[in-house]
Write a protein that holds these residues in place. Sequence first.
Motif, short mmCIF file in Angstrom:
data_model
loop_
_atom_site.label_atom_id
_atom_site.label_comp_id
_atom_site.label_asym_id
_atom_site.label_seq_id
_atom_site.Cartn_x
_atom_site.Cartn_y
_atom_site.Cartn_z
N HIS A 93 72.30 46.53 99.52
CA HIS A 93 72.57 45.21 98.94
C HIS A 93 73.34 45.39 97.64
O HIS A 93 73.46 46.50 97.13
N GLU A 139 75.28 44.65 103.04
CA GLU A 139 74.97 43.34 103.60
C GLU A 139 75.35 42.21 102.64
O GLU A 139 75.05 42.27 101.45
N LEU A 141 74.69 38.47 101.28
CA LEU A 141 73.49 37.66 101.09
C LEU A 141 73.90 36.26 100.63
O LEU A 141 75.05 36.04 100.26
N HIS A 147 68.53 34.54 97.62
CA HIS A 147 68.76 35.69 96.73
C HIS A 147 69.61 35.31 95.51
O HIS A 147 70.67 35.90 95.27
N ALA A 153 77.54 39.17 96.57
CA ALA A 153 76.66 38.65 97.61
C ALA A 153 77.42 38.04 98.79
O ALA A 153 76.94 38.09 99.92
N THR A 158 81.61 41.32 99.95
CA THR A 158 81.16 42.50 100.68
C THR A 158 82.31 43.12 101.47
O THR A 158 82.53 44.33 101.46
#
Length: 267
Positions: A93, A139, A141, A147, A153, A158
Motif C-alpha cells: 500500500h 494496491e 485504495l 482509507h 491511493a 498507483t
Amino acid sequence: MYTLAACAEMIFLDLPIQERARRIHDVGFQVEIWDWSRHDLAALERTGAVFSSMTGYLRGSLTDEEGAAELLRTAEESVKAAERLGCPRLNLHGTGLDGKGLPVVPVAEATGPMWVAAHRTLTRLAELGERTGVVFTLENLNTAVDHPGVPFATAADTLALVAAVDRPGLRMNLDLYHAQIGEGNLIELVRRAHAAGLIGEIQVADVPGRREPGTGEINYPAVARALADLGYDGTVAMEAWASGDSDLALERFRSAFTPDDSTETCA
C-alpha cells in the motif's frame, strides 16, 4: 481465462483461518490472506490450498528513509513466508496501515519529494521480488470511505508509480471496489492498465458495502466480459464481506465472472 481467488480474511468468519482456506479451496478458488504473521503458516500449508496473494510487508512506508528501511526489512520476511506457502504475489500500500486500515502516518497530499522517494523504494522492492521469484503488487485504495490519509491511493497514482518503476518485480493490484469509489469508469481503467501490461492482479467487491458482486451498483458481468475480450489471464480475487451466507457469496462471485459468450461487450 483468468483464475478466481477469494480472501479468507473476509468470509467464513466463524471458522479458524486455516478452515476458511480449506473451504475456499474445496469449492474451486485460490486463497488470499492479509498479514501472514498473525497466522500459523504450518496449518495453512496443511490445507492444500493454493495461495495467490498475501500482505508483502508488516510495517514501514514508501517515502521516508527510516520507514523504507523497515518496509524492505519486513518485505524480506514476507518473501520467506510466501515461499513456505508457494504464494507468488505480495501486496503493498502507499503507506503502513493500522488494524483498522488507517494510515499509521496520514498524508494530506503527496509532495514531489515523496513521489521520488516512493519510486526509489518501489524499485528496491521490485529488485527484491526479481531476486526471489515473487511479484510485489501496489494496491490502489479509496480515501473517501475506507482509507483516508493514504498517499498514492488512487488507481491513477498507483498506475503511474508502477509504470515509472517499470520492473517485472512490481505490478499493480487493481482493486475495482476502491476504484469505483475514487474514480469510476472501471472498464476503461482495466483496459488502460492491461494495455500497459501492468496488472498483477484484480480485486473486486461491490459498492456500497464492500460485499460480493451482485449486491451493489457495479456491473461486474460487464467487467468480466471486458476482461475476457482483452484476454486477461491473471487472477481476479473477491476481497469482500459476505452479505449473508459465505458459500452463496462465492457462488455469486463465480457467476458474475463467468462471461456469457452470447452477450456482446459494448465498445
